[in-house]
Design an enzyme around this catalytic site. Structure first.
Site, short mmCIF file in Angstrom:
data_model
loop_
_atom_site.label_atom_id
_atom_site.label_comp_id
_atom_site.label_asym_id
_atom_site.label_seq_id
_atom_site.Cartn_x
_atom_site.Cartn_y
_atom_site.Cartn_z
CB SER A 1 -0.91 0.08 0.61
OG SER A 1 -1.54 -0.95 1.23
CG HIS B 1 -2.09 3.37 3.45
ND1 HIS B 1 -3.04 3.39 4.02
CD2 HIS B 1 -1.15 3.05 3.25
CE1 HIS B 1 -3.33 2.44 3.24
NE2 HIS B 1 -2.22 1.27 2.81
#
Length: 269
Positions: free
Chosen positions: A175, A221
């Site tokens: 991610s 992230h």
């Protein structure tokens, strides 16, 4: 009576064929097939020298439809490690990001975690996202620059996780690197004057989900997003005369920043 002429490059060879461009006689060894008739090697070389350079993207990549080989290779690497984890569950504990273990010198976890997934839904969503976003960024940046951005963005996400994640928790997944591609896509679309609304909506929605769902490592992230956007900015705004120097210098500079974050993490741990 038909006049017999000799090849201008091989006077000892008679021929009845002339170069379609300059009109000079050429023998079979000197004939180069062209769209109309044949050309001699000299005219062919001149044509190549005067031909306009191929169109390029804002990052300097040749503008052409090419298969996204790097994106495919990244997906295959993630899937291969996912299969290995399922045949040997102990690999998750050995390869996932864990601040306590990294602080003891297991720095490889900072990059292996970027390719590591444990749940089918996790790798499924990440690989779909990589397939949706990756090819556009790969074509815009070129394969080498794209791969560098992906890896450094993934490492940037891991670095922030290492710095801020509780010592005994684990982090894993692509991610962070994918958020890096989202940051790069935003920079690319903005650079060419495209419509940013869809990109902004996707980024905002993903950030909302990141901070709303428990168990998601928001640090990876955010770290990946910032790193990817910063690298892409340097790549698309690099002056043409010093493009390679600025682009790879930006990658190196962000890598140094990431290493500084990791060093701080080691100190505070």
């Amino acid at each position: 009576m038909e006049q017999v002429v000799s090849c201008y490059r091989h006077p000892d060879r008679e021929t009845g064929v002339s170069c379609a461009r300059c009109g000079r006689p050429i023998c079979p060894d000197c004939m180069v097939s062209a769209s109309v008739g044949f050309q001699c090697p000299s005219c062919l070389n001149e044509g190549r020298q005067t031909a306009p350079p191929p169109p390029r993207t804002v990052a300097g990549a040749v503008l052409a439809k090419r298969p996204p080989l790097v994106t495919i290779a990244l997906i295959l690497a993630n899937v291969a490690l996912f299969a290995a984890v399922h045949s040997n569950a102990a690999l998750v504990q050995q390869l996932a990001l864990n601040p306590a273990e990294i602080a003891q010198g297991q720095y490889y976890r900072l990059i292996t975690a970027v390719f590591l997934h444990q749940a089918l839904a996790h790798i499924g969503m990440n690989m779909l996202s990589l397939w949706w976003i990756g090819p556009a960024v790969e074509n815009a940046l070129g394969r080498a620059r794209y791969l560098a951005l992906y890896l450094v963005a993934g490492l940037g996400g891991s670095a922030l996780s290492f710095l801020l994640l509780p010592a005994n928790e684990y982090g894993l997944g692509a991610s962070g690197a994918i958020f890096g591609l989202l940051g790069a896509l935003f920079v690319l679309v903005r650079r060419v004057g495209g419509d940013l609304r869809q990109v902004v909506i996707v980024i905002v929605l993903n950030l909302v989900l990141t901070f709303s769902i428990s168990g998601i490592d928001w640090r990876a992230h955010v770290g990946g997003l910032i790193t990817g956007a910063a690298i892409a900015y340097g790549m698309v705004h690099a002056p043409r005369a010093r493009r390679a120097l600025v682009q790879w210098g930006t990658c190196a500079g962000m890598l140094v920043v990431v290493l500084v974050v990791i060093t701080v993490g080691v100190v505070v741990r």
